[in-house]
Each structure stands twice: as C-alpha cells, then as structure tokens.
Motif scaffolding. Structure first.
Motif, PDB file in Angstrom:
ATOM      1  N   GLY A   1      33.546  44.777  46.381  1.00 48.57           N
ATOM      2  CA  GLY A   1      32.677  45.966  46.377  1.00 48.57           C
ATOM      3  C   GLY A   1      31.222  45.625  46.110  1.00 48.57           C
ATOM      4  N   PRO A   2      30.924  44.922  45.001  1.00 53.88           N
ATOM      5  CA  PRO A   2      29.527  44.597  44.688  1.00 53.88           C
ATOM      6  C   PRO A   2      28.851  43.739  45.762  1.00 53.88           C
ATOM      7  CG  PRO A   2      30.950  44.183  42.798  1.00 53.88           C
ATOM      8  CD  PRO A   2      31.859  44.477  43.951  1.00 53.88           C
ATOM      9  N   LEU A   3      29.618  42.847  46.431  1.00 54.39           N
ATOM     10  CA  LEU A   3      29.031  42.013  47.491  1.00 54.39           C
ATOM     11  C   LEU A   3      28.639  42.886  48.680  1.00 54.39           C
ATOM     12  CD1 LEU A   3      31.425  38.930  47.445  1.00 54.39           C
ATOM     13  CD2 LEU A   3      29.102  39.062  46.559  1.00 54.39           C
ATOM     14  N   SER A   4      29.525  43.781  49.037  1.00 52.07           N
ATOM     15  CA  SER A   4      29.272  44.675  50.166  1.00 52.07           C
ATOM     16  C   SER A   4      28.043  45.546  49.902  1.00 52.07           C
ATOM     17  CB  SER A   4      30.512  45.544  50.394  1.00 52.07           C
ATOM     18  OG  SER A   4      30.194  46.641  51.191  1.00 52.07           O
ATOM     19  N   GLU A   5      27.927  46.018  48.649  1.00 52.01           N
ATOM     20  CA  GLU A   5      26.759  46.840  48.302  1.00 52.01           C
ATOM     21  C   GLU A   5      25.444  46.100  48.515  1.00 52.01           C
ATOM     22  OE1 GLU A   5      27.216  48.226  44.276  1.00 52.01           O
ATOM     23  OE2 GLU A   5      29.087  49.245  44.855  1.00 52.01           O
ATOM     24  N   GLN A   6      25.464  44.786  48.296  1.00 54.64           N
ATOM     25  CA  GLN A   6      24.250  43.975  48.459  1.00 54.64           C
ATOM     26  C   GLN A   6      24.079  43.494  49.900  1.00 54.64           C
ATOM     27  OE1 GLN A   6      21.893  43.659  46.078  1.00 54.64           O
ATOM     28  NE2 GLN A   6      23.208  45.116  45.001  1.00 54.64           N
ATOM     29  N   GLY A   7      24.970  43.921  50.787  1.00 57.61           N
ATOM     30  CA  GLY A   7      24.853  43.527  52.185  1.00 57.61           C
ATOM     31  C   GLY A   7      25.249  42.090  52.450  1.00 57.61           C
TER      32      GLY A   7
ATOM     33  N   ILE B   1      26.450  37.687  41.051  1.00 57.20           N
ATOM     34  CA  ILE B   1      27.334  38.860  41.062  1.00 57.20           C
ATOM     35  C   ILE B   1      28.730  38.485  40.550  1.00 57.20           C
ATOM     36  CG2 ILE B   1      28.513  40.515  42.587  1.00 57.20           C
ATOM     37  CD1 ILE B   1      25.970  40.382  44.387  1.00 57.20           C
ATOM     38  N   MET B   2      29.230  37.324  40.974  1.00 60.08           N
ATOM     39  CA  MET B   2      30.595  36.914  40.623  1.00 60.08           C
ATOM     40  C   MET B   2      30.749  36.591  39.135  1.00 60.08           C
ATOM     41  SD  MET B   2      32.721  37.324  42.997  1.00 60.08           S
ATOM     42  CE  MET B   2      31.793  38.730  43.611  1.00 60.08           C
ATOM     43  N   GLU B   3      29.683  36.075  38.524  1.00 65.79           N
ATOM     44  CA  GLU B   3      29.741  35.798  37.082  1.00 65.79           C
ATOM     45  C   GLU B   3      29.964  37.119  36.328  1.00 65.79           C
ATOM     46  OE1 GLU B   3      30.024  33.033  35.622  1.00 65.79           O
ATOM     47  OE2 GLU B   3      29.336  31.557  37.095  1.00 65.79           O
ATOM     48  N   ASN B   4      29.267  38.155  36.760  1.00 69.82           N
ATOM     49  CA  ASN B   4      29.467  39.477  36.157  1.00 69.82           C
ATOM     50  C   ASN B   4      30.874  39.995  36.390  1.00 69.82           C
ATOM     51  OD1 ASN B   4      26.921  39.769  35.080  1.00 69.82           O
ATOM     52  ND2 ASN B   4      26.075  40.623  36.979  1.00 69.82           N
ATOM     53  N   VAL B   5      31.318  39.867  37.658  1.00 73.24           N
ATOM     54  CA  VAL B   5      32.652  40.359  38.022  1.00 73.24           C
ATOM     55  C   VAL B   5      33.713  39.624  37.197  1.00 73.24           C
ATOM     56  CG1 VAL B   5      34.369  40.428  39.887  1.00 73.24           C
ATOM     57  CG2 VAL B   5      31.996  41.096  40.342  1.00 73.24           C
ATOM     58  N   ALA B   6      33.528  38.288  37.077  1.00 71.20           N
ATOM     59  CA  ALA B   6      34.509  37.471  36.353  1.00 71.20           C
ATOM     60  C   ALA B   6      34.656  37.958  34.912  1.00 71.20           C
ATOM     61  CB  ALA B   6      34.073  36.001  36.392  1.00 71.20           C
TER      62      ALA B   6
END
Lengths: 408, 408
Positions: A281-287, A320-325
């Motif tokens: 989701g967060p990756l898609s939001e950032q395009g 982004i992934m560090e946050n997601v993790a």
C-alpha cells in the motif's frame, strides 16, 4: 478516401537534412494514399532542454505551465516542416493539439486522450494533402494545453489513425524495426516481420523501447496496424498487429531484458491477513512500481516477502520498508541492486507447456543461478545476477530457436 | 475591480534574474490594484533566432507557419513566468493569444486586433490574481495563430487595457522613459514627465523607439494612459497621455532624427495631371513607404519631383523609377543616400507661428544646408546631409529651450 498516418520521431526532425528525408517519406505516402497526416515530435533533445529550463528557473515547476512550455517543442517542428512541404508545392498546414482539438483529461504532463474531432480533420484534409500534426500534445475541454508524457507522439499518431479509421499507421524512427532481442548484446538477433500487440507490450515494458507502451495499448484497443520502420533507409520494418495462427506456431518471439532492477526482501514477516496490503500500500501511494513479487511458504507463522522495483526508487523504498517492518513486526529489510530481469515472450507459449522448463534448463546448464521467477500467459521472467544478463539473453535466444541460422 | 496592465519587454524577461525583478514589479502592482495582467514579450533575441531558423530552413517561409513558429517565443516566456509567480504563492496562470482569444485579421506577420474576449479575461481574473498573457500574438476567427508584427507586445498590452477599461497601462522596458532627444548624441537631453499621444506618434515614427507606433495609435484611440518606465529601476518614467494646457505652453517637446533615409529625384517630369499617381502608385503597390515629397514649381511645363524612402528600399525604388521615367517621359532619375531627417515636435507649435523660422535660422547660422522641408501641425522635418545630424539635433535642442539648464 485513403488516409495514411505517419509519425516521425525527434531524430528524424532534428536537422534540415533529416527533415528533407522525412519529406520524401511523406511524398512516398502520397503516392500510396490520398492524404497524409504527418505527426511530428520535438527536435531531438528539445523537450529535455525545455524541462531543464523549467527546473533551473523554478524549484517546483507548475505542471500545467510545464505543458505550455514543452509543447513549444512540437510547435517548432510542425511549423518548420509545413514550410518545407509548401516549398515543394504541396498543400499543407500545421495543426497543434488545440486546433484539432485532441481533447485530453487534465492530468498535466501525462494526460490521456479522451476524444479527437474527426470532422475538423476531414474538413482540413479537404483543403490540404498533408496535415502536419504536433504530437505529444492536446488540450483540456476548457482549453488548457496538456502533454501526453514520454513517447506521447506515438500515442498521438495511433489515436489519429484510430479516429480516422486509417488502415495503417507508420512509425518512423531511428531503428528499422523490432528485433528478437537487443542486437547490441546478441549478434544473431533478427528483425521480426510481424509481432502481436501483446508481445510488443511485453517487449516495450521490458526495455525494447521502439514504441511507447501506451501507443501499443491504443493500437491494440482500436485494432490499428502499426508499421515500425526507419526514416533513414527503405528497408522493410516490423508490423505490429493482431496475432494470427502463423504467430502462434512460434513458441517464443523475442527475448527482453531489464537491468534497472533492485530486489528488496522483508524477512520473517508475521503471516497474517492484510500483510501484503501493509507492505505494498505505502509503495503504491508513492507511485513506486513493484514488479515481481515472491512470498515464501510460511514457516512457524512467519514468511519472507521479496519483490523488485526500479533502482531509482530504492532509497525511498527502503525508508518506507523500515517503517513497515517496525509496524508489522518483521525481522529486517534486505536489498540487492546487482540483479536483472530476462524474459522470453511469445503468444505461442499460451498453448504449449514446457517453455519455462526449457528456459530454466538452458540457464542452469550454463551455471546461471535463478533468483526469482514470474510467469504470465505469454511471458516468462527470470531474475538473475546482473553480471550474467548478456550471457542469459544469448542462451535463451539460442534455446528458443531465434538465431539467424535457425530462423523460422 | 481595479485592473492594472503591465507589459515587460524582451530584455526584462531574458534571464532568471531579470524575471525576478519583473516579479517584484508585478507584486508592487498588486499592492496598488486588485488584479494584474502581465503581458510578456519573447526573451531578447528569441524572435530573431526563430525567424533566422525559418529563413535557414526554407527559401520562402510560409507566413502563416512563421507565425506558428515565432509565437513559441512568447509561449516560453509566459509559462516560465507563471511558474515563478506560483513559486511565491500567487494565484496565476499563463494565457496565450488563442486562449483569450485575441481575435485578429489574417494578415499573418502583421495582423491587426479585431476583438478581445473581455468576459473570458474577467472569468480568469476571478480565479487568479495575475494573468500572464503572451504579447505579440492572436488568432484568426477560424483558429490560426497570428502575430502582430514588430513591437506587437506593446499593442497587445494597450489593447488589453482598453478592453478592460484599465485606468493605466505600464510599459516596462530597458530605458526609463521618453527623452527630449537621444541622450547618446545630446548630453543635455531630459526625461519628459508627460508627452501627448500625437507627440509620441511623431517621436516613435522618427526613431525614438520606446513604444511601438501602433500601440500609441491604439492608446490614443481608446484614451488609455501609458506609463513608460524601466524594469531595472524605481525612477519615475514618462506618461503618454492626452494633451492638456500645460503641454501646449511648451513650443517644442522633443527633437527626433532618422538616418535611415535615401532621397530620389525624378528630373524634368512633364507637368500634367495624373503624374503624381504614375510616380507613387507603383511604389505604394510594392509597399515602399514614401515620406517627404517636394515638387518644384513647374518650369516650361516640366518639374522636378523629389522624395525620401527608407534606405533598404532604394534599389527597388530606382528600378521602379527607371520604368516610370520612360513611361512618363522624365529626363532622368537621381539619388542620394547620405541624407538624414531631423524633426522638432510639439503640440504647442499648433498655436504659434515662427517655429519653422527659428529652426531654419539656428541651422543656417551653423552652416547646415537645408535640402528639404516638410511641416505638419505639430512637427517640422528638415532633410540635411547625414554628417550634420548629431550637430543639428544639439542645435535644435538648444534653440527650443530643451536643455537641462533651460528646462521648463
């Protein structure tokens, strides 16, 4: 009335000499058809120069104004070319996006075509043998200038051909067709006579950048045959068209590759519902365009999630992934930038099994380690270490009988 | 709603630094008025570059396509400037000639404005504090791009001010106002606070090229006060306006000169009716502007006809005159290119006699030979040998009390 649409790219209109060659192609088109619509790009480098100007002058250039700025590139091309046509006595005029109009949405910088005024084109064609149309540009319903994004002139040409029910759209470029793979890394690459829209879509997205992907989607949707050929020679090119039985007899039509890949792994992710949405989701939001995705079988309620992204997006993705993790309780984030994709593409593989197996066998035999695999109806994509990419392309090209000697 | 029209010339928008100064002028304008319409020229040199491109690429560039080409110059300026305004949080957008539209006739390259859509401007001003309008351009009723000819951006600005009933049109340029004469040849030249439209018309046509003559005609017709000032300083400029009693108290307001003159004489012409038409008809057909005309008193049924033209038209004029001389039985054609015009201009001379006499006396006293004379209500023009032009300007400037020391 037979109307031919011909599109000429930036190199083809870059100099007076080249433009005179383009003029010969238009004259030749008039011998074959009643009228010609010549769609022109900006002169090579011009669009980049204008964008650089905007970036130099403004910290965050307004997108709508950027379109007003960069659309001047095509405006210069079409006015100069219309002059050249009139110089040899042809009846011709330039037409800008707003003059037709080519109506688009208001997504400035990458607008999509909504409609084209066919009546206006026919009215102008009644008075002129050639219309010189500015590619890449349109306007919104309330008259603001838009551009269609990179490669948009191809889309303009195909859309004009579709609007006018043209039987053919010719795309003139600085290469002479579509090859079975990159001739720069595989000397036995062959030029294809024909290629199916779907194959071309897979080739284009994988870096065989002869035609812009949106123009191929447009051509497929409206069944416009697109003939790709060179401005600078009279050689036959490649026809991009609907697939037929002869195409299906060939298992694999081409081999593509893409070095612009980075691999990211989220290790030891709790295997619970909604986890994929939390990651992507967060990756898609950032395009950020996620391409291959592999999820390992769950072990003890935990799983590894691996995916690939364009390299330029790596640092943002890792952030982004560090946050997601942290949020979802994953163990850690790993990454690898020395990876590349190799793909075998062909509408024929839809009806045949064993294509994947043959590809894996050929690569493994040469000691190339397969990192990830993804398959679609007409494509097999394999992620390998980047250093093997040229070798892998040649192995697959040979394995699927695409070499000159074995040519079908 | 108080709307201010501000026009900025090519030097003012040539660089990012200059454009930032222009932005300050617009911000200042917004302090004084509710809304600003900023009319921009192409960046300095750009129009010439584009015309040179057309000439290099085509032996006889199509005029309509030339307008498509050169109009990109202003398009680049307005998009960049709108970006700069948005960067500091102003609500602004660019508007091209066709977007308003500014409707013109179809005399490509020197079109005349027929109408301006006031409603569209007011609609856009409701959404924006600043409209950045491309000067110099318009479009025909059927949507073809036109340009207004040299200096056309001044005309655009005045026409917009007239259409919007603006109380003021500011023309920002690289000089800071209108001077009593050229400061480069007369160090005692003074900047004028005010000048009447008619005086400005005579000054402009004589080479004091601060404002384009057509824009002054437009301003006079619609009674738009035009304030000429510098982008690069905060000094007071010159207001071009209707004449009033204070102006009439001054006999002569300024001294102009023009070195771009050639004199042609048709000697021993039979003095019969229709002779003038036979001489000037063919010149007018070729668009050659005849300025001063003197016909000597007839001697023995023959007369000498002398006139001046721009130097660039000399060879064409001589060719035409040789034909005319044969047709009407004139003796011969003579010419002289080392001549120049000097003029004294002032609405005050309308009510005073003796201005001409004072001018002749001053020049004769210094030994300057007077070749031709022509007078109008507010102007006396004297043709002299070119080598005396700077001296003559200084003599007249002093003779009519325009020097600093004697300033009125």
């Amino acid at each position: 009335m037979k109307i031919l649409v011909q599109k000429f790219g930036g190199t083809s209109v870059a100099t007076l000499e080249n433009m005179k060659m383009v003029r010969e192609k238009v004259r030749d088109g008039l011998k074959r058809c009643d009228k010609v619509i010549a769609v022109l790009s900006a002169r090579a480098g011009e669009t980049n120069n204008l964008l650089a100007l905007a970036d130099a002058w403004s910290p965050a250039p307004d997108k709508a104004e950027c379109d007003v700025l960069v659309s001047t590139g095509e405006q210069v091309s079409v006015s100069l070319f219309a002059m050249l046509l009139k110089d040899i006595g042809l009846s011709a005029r330039s037409m800008l996006g707003w003059q037709i109009p080519i109506i688009t949405d208001d997504d400035f910088g990458r607008a999509r075509i909504l409609s084209i005024d066919k009546e206006m084109l026919l009215k102008q064609l009644a008075d002129n043998d050639v219309l010189v149309v500015a590619g890449f540009q349109g306007c919104t319903r309330d008259g603001r200038i838009t551009t269609l994004g990179r490669g948009g002139s191809d889309t303009s040409a195909v859309a004009l051909a579709a609007a006018l029910d043209s039987t053919l759209c010719e795309i003139y470029t600085d290469v002479d067709g579509v090859y079975t793979t990159d001739p720069n890394i595989c000397s036995s690459a062959r030029k294809m006579e024909r290629i199916a829209y779907d194959e071309m879509l897979e080739m284009a997205s994988m870096g065989a950048k002869v035609l812009h992907i949106r123009s191929v989607e447009f051509a497929k949707k409206y069944r416009v045959p697109v003939y790709v050929r060179s401005t600078f020679s009279d050689d036959a090119g490649t026809l991009v068209t609907q697939e037929d039985s002869t195409m299906e007899a060939v298992l694999v039509s081409g081999i593509a590759y893409d070095k612009d890949q980075a691999r990211v792994t989220l290790a030891a992710v709790p295997d619970v519902p909604g986890m994929a949405a939390a990651v992507f989701g967060p990756l898609s939001e950032q395009g950020i365009l996620v391409d291959m995705i592999v999820q390992n079988t769950s072990q003890d309620g935990h799983t590894d999630m691996t995916f690939t992204i364009p390299r330029k997006d790596l640092s943002q993705t890792l952030e982004i992934m560090e946050n997601v993790a942290r949020e979802i309780g994953a163990d850690k984030v790993l990454h690898d930038v020395s990876v590349a994709k190799v793909s075998a593409i062909g509408v024929g593989m839809r009806n045949h099994s064993g294509v994947a197996a043959r590809a894996f066998a050929a690569l493994t035999q040469e000691g190339i380690n397969i990192l990830m695999i993804s398959t679609s109806e007409i494509k097999i994509t394999i992620l390998i270490q980047e250093k093997y990419v040229e070798l892998a392309v040649r192995i697959l090209h040979d394995a699927f009988g695409l070499d000159w000697d074995l040519g079908c």
